[in-house]
Design a protein around this motif. Structure first.
Motif, short mmCIF file in Angstrom:
data_model
loop_
_atom_site.label_atom_id
_atom_site.label_comp_id
_atom_site.label_asym_id
_atom_site.label_seq_id
_atom_site.Cartn_x
_atom_site.Cartn_y
_atom_site.Cartn_z
N VAL A 74 20.26 -20.33 -42.07
CA VAL A 74 21.22 -20.47 -40.99
C VAL A 74 22.65 -20.24 -41.50
O VAL A 74 22.95 -20.49 -42.67
CB VAL A 74 21.09 -21.87 -40.31
N ASP A 75 23.50 -19.77 -40.60
CA ASP A 75 24.93 -19.61 -40.88
C ASP A 75 25.65 -20.04 -39.61
O ASP A 75 25.62 -19.32 -38.60
CB ASP A 75 25.23 -18.16 -41.24
N VAL A 76 26.25 -21.24 -39.64
CA VAL A 76 26.89 -21.79 -38.45
C VAL A 76 28.30 -22.24 -38.77
O VAL A 76 28.64 -22.53 -39.92
CB VAL A 76 26.08 -22.96 -37.85
N GLN A 77 29.11 -22.34 -37.71
CA GLN A 77 30.50 -22.77 -37.89
C GLN A 77 30.92 -23.63 -36.70
O GLN A 77 30.55 -23.35 -35.56
CB GLN A 77 31.42 -21.55 -38.00
N GLY A 78 31.68 -24.66 -36.99
CA GLY A 78 32.18 -25.55 -35.95
C GLY A 78 31.26 -26.74 -35.72
O GLY A 78 30.07 -26.70 -36.06
N HIS A 79 31.83 -27.79 -35.17
CA HIS A 79 31.10 -29.04 -35.00
C HIS A 79 29.82 -28.90 -34.20
O HIS A 79 28.77 -29.41 -34.59
CB HIS A 79 32.01 -30.08 -34.33
N GLU A 80 29.89 -28.21 -33.07
CA GLU A 80 28.71 -28.11 -32.20
C GLU A 80 27.57 -27.37 -32.87
O GLU A 80 26.42 -27.78 -32.81
CB GLU A 80 29.09 -27.46 -30.86
N GLN A 81 27.88 -26.24 -33.51
CA GLN A 81 26.84 -25.46 -34.16
C GLN A 81 26.23 -26.20 -35.35
O GLN A 81 25.03 -26.14 -35.58
CB GLN A 81 27.38 -24.11 -34.61
N ILE A 82 27.07 -26.90 -36.11
CA ILE A 82 26.56 -27.66 -37.26
C ILE A 82 25.66 -28.79 -36.78
O ILE A 82 24.55 -28.98 -37.30
CB ILE A 82 27.71 -28.18 -38.15
N ALA A 83 26.10 -29.54 -35.77
CA ALA A 83 25.27 -30.63 -35.23
C ALA A 83 23.96 -30.09 -34.68
O ALA A 83 22.89 -30.70 -34.87
CB ALA A 83 26.05 -31.39 -34.16
N ALA A 84 24.00 -28.93 -34.02
CA ALA A 84 22.78 -28.32 -33.48
C ALA A 84 21.84 -27.88 -34.61
O ALA A 84 20.62 -28.05 -34.51
CB ALA A 84 23.13 -27.13 -32.60
N ALA A 85 22.39 -27.35 -35.69
CA ALA A 85 21.56 -26.93 -36.83
C ALA A 85 20.86 -28.13 -37.46
O ALA A 85 19.68 -28.07 -37.80
CB ALA A 85 22.41 -26.20 -37.86
N ILE A 86 21.59 -29.23 -37.59
CA ILE A 86 20.99 -30.46 -38.13
C ILE A 86 19.87 -30.94 -37.21
O ILE A 86 18.79 -31.31 -37.67
CB ILE A 86 22.06 -31.56 -38.34
N GLY A 87 20.12 -30.92 -35.91
CA GLY A 87 19.10 -31.32 -34.94
C GLY A 87 17.86 -30.44 -35.03
O GLY A 87 16.73 -30.93 -34.94
#
Length: 154
Positions: A74-87
């Motif tokens: 995964v390659d994500v940026q910003g709070h929402e994307q990071i929280a979604a990746a963790i989920g």
């Protein structure tokens, strides 16, 4: 010349502006390690947070607004994307927990540490290490994740 600069920096800490949330040159190595060890512990806690709202809040406290997380999957940026990746990781590995493995190694504004993911108190199924860089505000600016051991069926 480099040693002269380092000696000056250490001799005149009151003349240097610094952000107290940042590891500073006048802190001892143990103090810097403690700062990054705490950061790594909070980081793992965010990855273990199963409540979506609490997880989002943990990510907002830990990461800079433009923070980036990248690993082989995964390659994500910003709070929402990071929280979604963790989920998404929690959905893929229900009931598993992250834990720090070994010591946190750090210098300047970055740290590296190994982690494991598996059943609580047992041998981890997945092992990786992350390199974390903090920004001026002391929050995570970027994480580069590496996977050292992954089960074949993942």
């Amino acid at each position: 010349m480099t040693f002269e600069v380092i000696d000056w920096l250490r001799a005149c800490p009151e003349d240097r502006p610094r952000d107290p949330t940042q590891p500073a040159l006048d802190r001892t190595e143990d103090e810097t390690m403690t700062d990054f060890t705490q950061l790594a512990q909070h980081y793992v806690e965010a990855w273990n947070e199963t409540d979506a709202t609490a997880r989002r809040e943990a990510v907002q406290r830990l990461w800079a607004p433009t923070g980036r997380y990248v690993d082989p999957v995964v390659d994500v940026q910003g709070h929402e994307q990071i929280a979604a990746a963790i989920g998404a990781v929690q959905e893929q590995f229900p009931g598993m927990v992250f834990e720090l493995l070994g010591e946190v190694d750090s210098h300047h504004a970055q740290a590296r540490f190994q982690w494991g993911l598996g059943p609580a108190g047992r041998e981890p199924l997945v092992v990786g290490f992350d390199v974390v860089e903090v920004g001026q505000d002391g929050r995570v600016a970027s994480v580069l994740g590496f996977l050292d051991r992954v089960p074949a069926q993942v």
